[in-house]
Design an enzyme around this catalytic site. Structure first.
Site, PDB file in Angstrom:
ATOM      1  N   ASP A  11      -5.234  15.023   9.678  1.00  7.86           N
ATOM      2  CA  ASP A  11      -5.556  14.276   8.304  1.00  7.86           C
ATOM      3  C   ASP A  11      -5.584  15.806   7.337  1.00  7.86           C
ATOM      4  OD1 ASP A  11      -5.683  11.840   9.221  1.00  7.86           O
ATOM      5  OD2 ASP A  11      -7.782  11.370   8.921  1.00  7.86           O
ATOM      6  N   ASP A 130      -2.689   0.136   8.872  1.00  4.19           N
ATOM      7  CA  ASP A 130      -4.063   0.115   9.079  1.00  4.19           C
ATOM      8  C   ASP A 130      -4.474  -1.485   8.883  1.00  4.19           C
ATOM      9  OD1 ASP A 130      -4.459   2.803   8.931  1.00  4.19           O
ATOM     10  OD2 ASP A 130      -4.080   2.801   6.665  1.00  4.19           O
TER      11      ASP A 130
END
Lengths: 256, 196
Positions: A11, A130
């Site tokens: 990330d 997600d």
């Protein structure tokens, strides 16, 4: 025989690799190129870089570091974060990324998937999803998860969206099961199994890896093509060479 | 030694160029016919679809030039497919330099298309291009179309059956996988090409 892939996920926030728990409280884990090289040396099969702030802030991913990574490593990598148009994607691919992954912008405008597939071929186009189970038991899609204050729950059912994304030209699906992410109790096998039934393109499990057995379970029980993990790799809790040896002993085809 | 990368709009041109730089070769990116003709080695990269790939070569006026080259030429991924006769992708007539068709993988239970990931290479013919390839060596593939096994095949991979991973005919060579993204194995094979 095709090997199952181990994919460290980095990330990226403000040019550094960060990791949060359940997408919150991000701490800096290291420099992008340095970590990319470390994973390459350890035998990672592929890397994914998510610019977690790009989508909520409405900007596209900064391509400077993409080129640095492309120059340094000789394994494939995928870039995600704020890719909203064919031009955004082209810039990232020309900088040296092998694939681009779209998530929130594809939910805003699903036709983006068709455009990307037409421009670059389905093999370049990854759709990240997600997903979280709601109180009624249905898995539904979440948007803008990079910033908890902007995260939205959508009425769209995860499996419906996965079907539509494939019809539009997704060449790979990354299913991030948010309920298990960051807590290291294992991948959400039930959700991955349900996804596998309808997913005819490569399916990548994301969220929940804590032990080598969790990877084995995702490959053997849910038949996923790849397993993505972040904190267990960044922290050194699981070393990739040892994990690959374990998976090999368990009969999972891997690249040793 | 001069190496050129044919700039036909493929998106993996950057990564192929960086892989050559890691081997100490600075390859020029060009669509200029004279520069391509004069090079010691020519690489045709390419990610994307066959029809736009051929259309781009036609627009650039490079089709007859590529057919006339006599130095070692390497097509990578789509670049390899464009060296063949005809692709089922958009029913496209290709360069016809290697007498092979390009066919789509047939989806089957457990056989996802595209074929994406690391797969084992098996050498089927002695050739300097596959020199030193070990029996456990794997390369990174991303494709939905493939070349069947034939006389031109140097190495195969298995995905619902064997297909051509490395091909050659005369001075024309192809790799279906991405050597620029296949770690040490890819570097070895690219190095072999540079030594041809």
């Amino acid at each position: 025989m095709l090997s199952r892939r181990l994919i460290p996920c980095l990330d990226v926030r403000d040019g550094k690799v960060v990791k949060g728990v359940r997408f919150r409280d991000h701490v800096v884990m290291g420099e992008i190129v340095e970590l990319a090289l470390r994973y390459r040396d350890e035998g990672a099969d592929e890397l994914v870089f998510y610019d977690i702030t790009a989508s909520p802030e409405g900007r596209s991913v900064d391509r400077g570091w993409v080129e640095k990574v492309a120059r340094a490593i000789d394994i494939p990598f995928c870039v995600a974060g704020g890719i909203r148009s064919v031009n955004d994607a082209r810039a990232v691919l020309h900088a040296g990324a092998d694939k681009i992954s779209v998530n929130s912008p594809a939910l805003e405008r699903p036709g983006l998937i068709d455009e990307l597939a037409a421009a670059f071929g389905v093999q370049c186009v990854v759709v990240g999803i997600d997903s979280l189970r709601d109180a009624d038991g249905e898995w539904r899609v979440r948007q803008y998860t990079g910033d908890p204050s902007k995260t939205q729950a959508l009425p769209r059912r995860t499996l419906d969206w996965m079907t539509e994304a494939q019809q539009r030209g997704a060449g790979e699906i990354v299913l991030n099961c948010m309920g298990s992410d960051g807590v290291r109790r294992g991948y959400d096998l039930e959700q991955l199994q349900a996804a596998r039934v309808i997913c005819n393109v490569p399916l990548i499990a994301s969220g929940g890896a804590g032990e080598p057995e969790h990877f084995r379970d995702a490959f053997v029980e849910a038949d996923v093509d790849g397993a993505l993990a972040a904190s267990v790799f960044h922290s050194g809790a699981i070393a990739i060479p040892a994990l690959k040896n374990y998976l090999h002993e368990q009969g999972v085809p891997v690249r040793l | 030694m001069s190496v050129v990368l044919v700039d036909a709009g493929g998106t993996n041109i950057g990564s192929v160029r960086y892989a050559l730089q890691r081997l100490g070769v600075d390859a020029a990116l060009t669509a200029d016919a004279a520069a391509i003709r004069a090079a010691d080695k020519v690489i045709l990269p390419g990610v994307g679809a066959a029809a736009p790939g051929m259309a781009r070569l036609r627009e650039l006026g490079l089709v007859d030039l590529l057919r006339s080259l006599t130095q070692p030429v390497l097509g990578v991924c789509l670049g390899m497919q464009l060296l063949c006769e005809r692709s089922a992708e958009g029913d496209t007539e290709c360069l016809g330099l290697i007498p092979a068709p390009v066919l789509r993988f047939v989806e089957a239970p457990g056989l996802r298309v595209p074929h994406m990931g690391w797969n084992r290479l098996e050498t089927t013919r002695h050739h300097p291009l596959v020199d030193g390839l070990g029996s456990d060596d794997q390369a990174y593939f991303v494709h939905s179309y493939a070349v069947p096994v034939g006389d031109y095949t140097l190495a195969t991979a298995d995905y619902g059956g064997a297909f051509s991973a490395v091909i050659a005919r005369g001075n024309f060579h192809g790799m279906q996988f991405h050597p620029e993204r296949s770690a040490a194995v890819g570097a070895r094979l690219l190095g072999n090409f540079l030594k041809l």
